[in-house]
Design an enzyme around this catalytic site. Sequence first.
Site, PDB file in Angstrom:
ATOM      1  N   GLY A   1      42.199  23.602  70.602  1.00 11.31           N
ATOM      2  CA  GLY A   1      43.446  23.836  71.460  1.00 11.31           C
ATOM      3  C   GLY A   1      43.422  24.966  72.122  1.00 11.31           C
ATOM      4  O   GLY A   1      43.920  25.297  73.341  1.00 11.31           O
TER       5      GLY A   1
ATOM      6  N   GLN B   1      49.964  18.783  69.890  1.00 12.44           N
ATOM      7  CA  GLN B   1      50.802  18.160  68.750  1.00 12.44           C
ATOM      8  C   GLN B   1      51.253  16.918  69.059  1.00 12.44           C
ATOM      9  O   GLN B   1      52.082  16.265  68.429  1.00 12.44           O
ATOM     10  CB  GLN B   1      52.110  19.153  68.828  1.00 12.44           C
ATOM     11  CG  GLN B   1      51.598  20.423  67.807  1.00 12.44           C
ATOM     12  CD  GLN B   1      51.300  20.408  66.495  1.00 12.44           C
ATOM     13  OE1 GLN B   1      51.118  19.338  65.817  1.00 12.44           O
ATOM     14  NE2 GLN B   1      50.554  21.299  65.876  1.00 12.44           N
TER      15      GLN B   1
ATOM     16  N   SER C   1      43.241  19.074  70.558  1.00 13.27           N
ATOM     17  CA  SER C   1      42.702  19.927  69.649  1.00 13.27           C
ATOM     18  C   SER C   1      42.359  18.833  68.467  1.00 13.27           C
ATOM     19  O   SER C   1      43.040  18.060  67.811  1.00 13.27           O
ATOM     20  CB  SER C   1      43.524  20.831  68.758  1.00 13.27           C
ATOM     21  OG  SER C   1      42.927  21.560  67.613  1.00 13.27           O
ATOM     22  N   GLY C   2      40.974  18.875  67.859  1.00 15.51           N
ATOM     23  CA  GLY C   2      40.483  17.786  66.835  1.00 15.51           C
ATOM     24  C   GLY C   2      41.057  17.753  65.392  1.00 15.51           C
ATOM     25  O   GLY C   2      41.374  16.793  64.746  1.00 15.51           O
TER      26      GLY C   2
ATOM     27  N   CYS D   1      49.716  30.032  62.826  1.00 10.78           N
ATOM     28  CA  CYS D   1      49.104  31.127  63.389  1.00 10.78           C
ATOM     29  C   CYS D   1      50.007  32.266  63.302  1.00 10.78           C
ATOM     30  O   CYS D   1      49.726  33.647  63.405  1.00 10.78           O
ATOM     31  CB  CYS D   1      49.043  30.725  64.986  1.00 10.78           C
ATOM     32  SG  CYS D   1      48.010  29.268  65.289  1.00 10.78           S
TER      33      CYS D   1
HETATM   34  N1  PLP Z   1      48.649  24.238  70.838  1.00 12.09           N
HETATM   35  C1  PLP Z   1      49.405  23.898  69.864  1.00 12.09           C
HETATM   36  C2  PLP Z   1      50.748  23.125  70.186  1.00 12.09           C
HETATM   37  C3  PLP Z   1      49.369  24.120  68.462  1.00 12.09           C
HETATM   38  O1  PLP Z   1      50.066  23.628  67.588  1.00 12.09           O
HETATM   39  C4  PLP Z   1      47.994  24.709  68.377  1.00 12.09           C
HETATM   40  C5  PLP Z   1      47.856  24.804  66.785  1.00 12.09           C
HETATM   41  O2  PLP Z   1      48.480  24.951  66.058  1.00 12.09           O
HETATM   42  C6  PLP Z   1      47.147  25.000  69.255  1.00 12.09           C
HETATM   43  C7  PLP Z   1      47.629  25.009  70.512  1.00 12.09           C
HETATM   44  C8  PLP Z   1      46.042  25.859  69.020  1.00 12.09           C
HETATM   45  O3  PLP Z   1      45.081  24.713  68.627  1.00 12.09           O
HETATM   46  P1  PLP Z   1      43.582  25.150  67.690  1.00 12.09           P
HETATM   47  O4  PLP Z   1      43.820  25.573  66.566  1.00 12.09           O
HETATM   48  O5  PLP Z   1      42.623  24.187  67.949  1.00 12.09           O
HETATM   49  O6  PLP Z   1      42.986  26.281  68.490  1.00 12.09           O
END
Ligand code: PLP
Length: 392
Positions: free
Chosen positions: A74, A183, A203-204, A329
């Site tokens: 993602g 999401q 995102s997988g 994160c």
């Molecule tokens: N966007 C959203 C809304 C997310 O919830 C997340 C991950 O928590 C991401 C992007 C990032 O995705 P990735 O963990 O695959 O980098």
Amino acid sequence: MRRTVRIYLDHNATTPPYPDVVETIARLLRDEFGNASSVHAFGQRAKATLDRARGQIASLIDADPSEMVFTSGGTESDNFALRGAAEAAEPGGRRHIVTSGIEHEAVLTTLKALERRGWTIDVLSVGPRGVLDPDVLAHAVSRQTALVSVMHANNEVGTIQPIAALAAIAHEHGALFHTDAVQSAGKIPVSVRRLGVDLLSLSGHKFGGPKGTGALWIKRGVRLIPFMTGGRQERSRRAGTENVPSLAGLGVAAEHVRATLAESAPAIAALRDRLEAAVLRDVPGTAVNGDPAARVPNTSNISFDGIEAESLLIALDLDGVAISTGSACSSGSLEPSHVLRAMGLAHARTRNSLRFSLGPSTTADEIDYVAGRLPALVSKLRGVTRMAAALR
Ligand code: PLP
């Protein structure tokens, strides 16, 4: 006595991969090591595997396989969409991007980087339920706007945005529309045609696939400047030898959720509602954050008056229950949630809210266990808070 069984209610952070995803990846890692760009039979087999995965991920979002670009997840998809669209728009003179205050850091931090390079970024407030009002967007976009980026479903409260209406406003002003569907994919039906967007991130690992896999859907005709440069992989849109086994796993996960969504979503929503009803009934001083109707079926964000969210998170973890205070994160930062702040919630509420995110493996027994433990845990923590206040 500590419970040894672990209950996982943090599916918005990541999901357990489906068994057939794990088996596919292991088998391909062992048996099919070819480079998908090679001309010989090894390469051709790898390419066929990749093509199949591309078809599966495209089907999940009602897209054409040729419009899918595989990425590392993602975060990369969001970066590619935003940086690629900005760079493509620069010669035309448009230097303005509009977004919402509840976006994931992958969007907000990338836009801050573009701001440092001279772009004007407008971050719009959302209503108290976490929904961006199309009228608010209509006032923010102009002929200077190159791109609007608004997420489909929010990771902390689960609110679903009125994407089709928002995208139409962007298009009236000649701007592109990107949505982060990380999401929503796998939780609700996602159709790029019905949403009317130009760019969509996936995102997988959020729907039973492996970590480090994702995709960006780029509508045919939309020009992005690639930011991963090198070889000609992904039709010269994203260089680098593809991770064929993991992307095959992503495809299997996409196929799985597409086939089971109609059945699993109502069952997950029923469990989520069961948890909320029990908490609101049995724990005084609680409230649900977000939009009760327009939200993904698996997410519940609940405020508990008079506690620090992190303390309850730790108490539940010691009890064998995994939940989170918001985005994985930013966890550990002890910063109040930027999403709840953007929704205009009182400061205390931005610090006392927890996210319960369910998945297809969640059971009624697990929900009942968590709902049964919360009244005592919350009451104990409130007692500690009161005592600490009295000693101050
Ligand atoms: N966007 C959203 C809304 C997310 O919830 C997340 C991950 O928590 C991401 C992007 C990032 O995705 P990735 O963990 O695959 O980098």
